[in-house]
Design a protein around this motif. Structure first.
Motif: not given
Length: 363
Positions: A60-88
């Motif tokens: 509904l939101v991401l598909y029409k403006r989907y670009k792999y590199s941008t999508f991956v970067r967005g997921r890394v920022n939203r999920f992976l970075k908080p995950y790594l920080f809060l996992s310390i």
């Protein structure tokens, strides 16, 4: 794109269910009666709600403006970075109090630096260091697989249904990972959660038709879902079905229950598109941060309970409700507080807040 307020409601409801499952262990809610067992089985598998919602939003939101590199970067920022920080903190604590949690004897000498490096790596790829964090390695795998989801969207509906049906049957046999120490549990989780993600995509693609076709029939969807709960409870299975990878241990009924439960919430909540609630919006907007932070609140409450030897016997239901509210409320307060104190970094630290301007320009 028309904004769907009901999906916002669904996000709020989904995080409440997840917190409710974890709160049960602190409140000491006994599962010694059929009603308690039935209720626990109703809310079990709540993470599948997020999988469905993620697929729905992806189309509904991401598909029409989907670009792999941008999508991956967005997921890394939203999920992976908080995950790594809060996992310390939990990883450091785990290494101190459970240094032998991982058996690295075939790779390194005990108590060597390499031993701890290997242990840290294993914690990061499994999320085994704290409750609920297993979800993030799975999310990253799903992110990397997103080109396949794009191809799925481009298939004909009948082809999508066949793929969904086959993967659903496979998921019911594979089930959830049996133990936290299984290094490839993110892969097993990907197999298990993918069908509901794809179902979310399909429902988003055909949402108007589904709303029209199932209008006023949501109660039947709920009845079917609860029917699976009755079967599970009568079979003596409490909570999640868990299995060793590539082993057969029966059929997981939760994944089938959630097919109808997700459809039910999608259709039922559509009735309340007009409803605007500050509390619901706050829950929905901070849902990712609540997911990250509620386990910290859980540990805090459990520590206080054990330190003062508190007992909720006789007030179990009341304490259960209070603990759910505490976990949600405290997580929301911390989320909002961190965002106000560190507005430029909050998004990366806890997964909540306005994206920094440099990321907005990139996207």
């Amino acid at each position: 794109m028309k904004y769907l307020n009901s999906i916002n409601h669904y996000r709020a409801l989904a995080i409440v269910f997840i917190v409710a499952i974890h709160a049960q262990f602190v409140a000491g809610l006994k599962l010694d009666t059929y009603i308690n067992q039935f209720f626990f089985n109703v809310i079990s598998g709540a993470t599948l709600n997020f999988s469905f919602i993620s697929g729905f939003v992806f189309y509904l939101v991401l598909y029409k403006r989907y670009k792999y590199s941008t999508f991956v970067r967005g997921r890394v920022n939203r999920f992976l970075k908080p995950y790594l920080f809060l996992s310390i903190l939990p990883i450091v604590v785990s290494l101190i109090i459970m240094p032998m949690y991982w058996d690295n004897s075939n790779l390194a000498a005990y108590n060597s630096w390499f031993w701890y490096i290997i242990s840290i790596f294993k914690y990061v790829i499994t999320g085994a260091h704290i409750t609920a964090y297993w979800y993030i390695p799975f999310v990253i795998i799903m992110t990397l697989m997103s080109p396949l989801h794009v191809k799925f969207i481009k298939l004909k509906f009948k082809q999508q249904l066949i793929i969904f049906g086959v993967l659903l049957i496979i998921a019911s046999v594979v089930q959830r990972p049996y133990t936290r120490t299984f290094l490839f549990q993110a892969v097993q989780s990907t197999i298990y959660f993918t069908p509901l993600y794809l179902m979310g995509i399909m429902c988003a693609m055909h949402k108007d038709r589904i709303y029209k076709l199932l209008k006023g029939k949501d109660v039947y969807l709920l009845i079917i879902a609860l029917g699976f709960v009755v079967l599970q409870t009568n079979n003596g299975v409490l909570g999640l079905y868990k299995n060793h990878f590539l082993a057969y241990n029966g059929v997981d009924l939760i994944v089938f229950k959630m097919v109808f439960m997700c459809l039910f919430f999608m259709v039922w909540l559509h009735r309340f598109e007009h409803v605007r609630s500050t509390i619901i919006n706050s829950l929905a907007n901070t849902s990712f941060a609540i997911y990250f932070l509620h386990v910290y609140v859980l540990k805090l409450i459990l520590t206080i309970k054990n330190y003062y030897n508190l007992s909720f016997e006789g007030y179990t239901l009341l304490s259960y409700i209070v603990i759910i509210l505490l976990m949600l409320g405290m997580s929301m307060i911390v989320s909002i507080g961190v965002n106000r104190l560190f507005p430029n970094y909050s998004f990366y630290l806890i997964g909540y807040g306005k994206k920094p301007s440099k990321d907005l320009k990139k996207n």
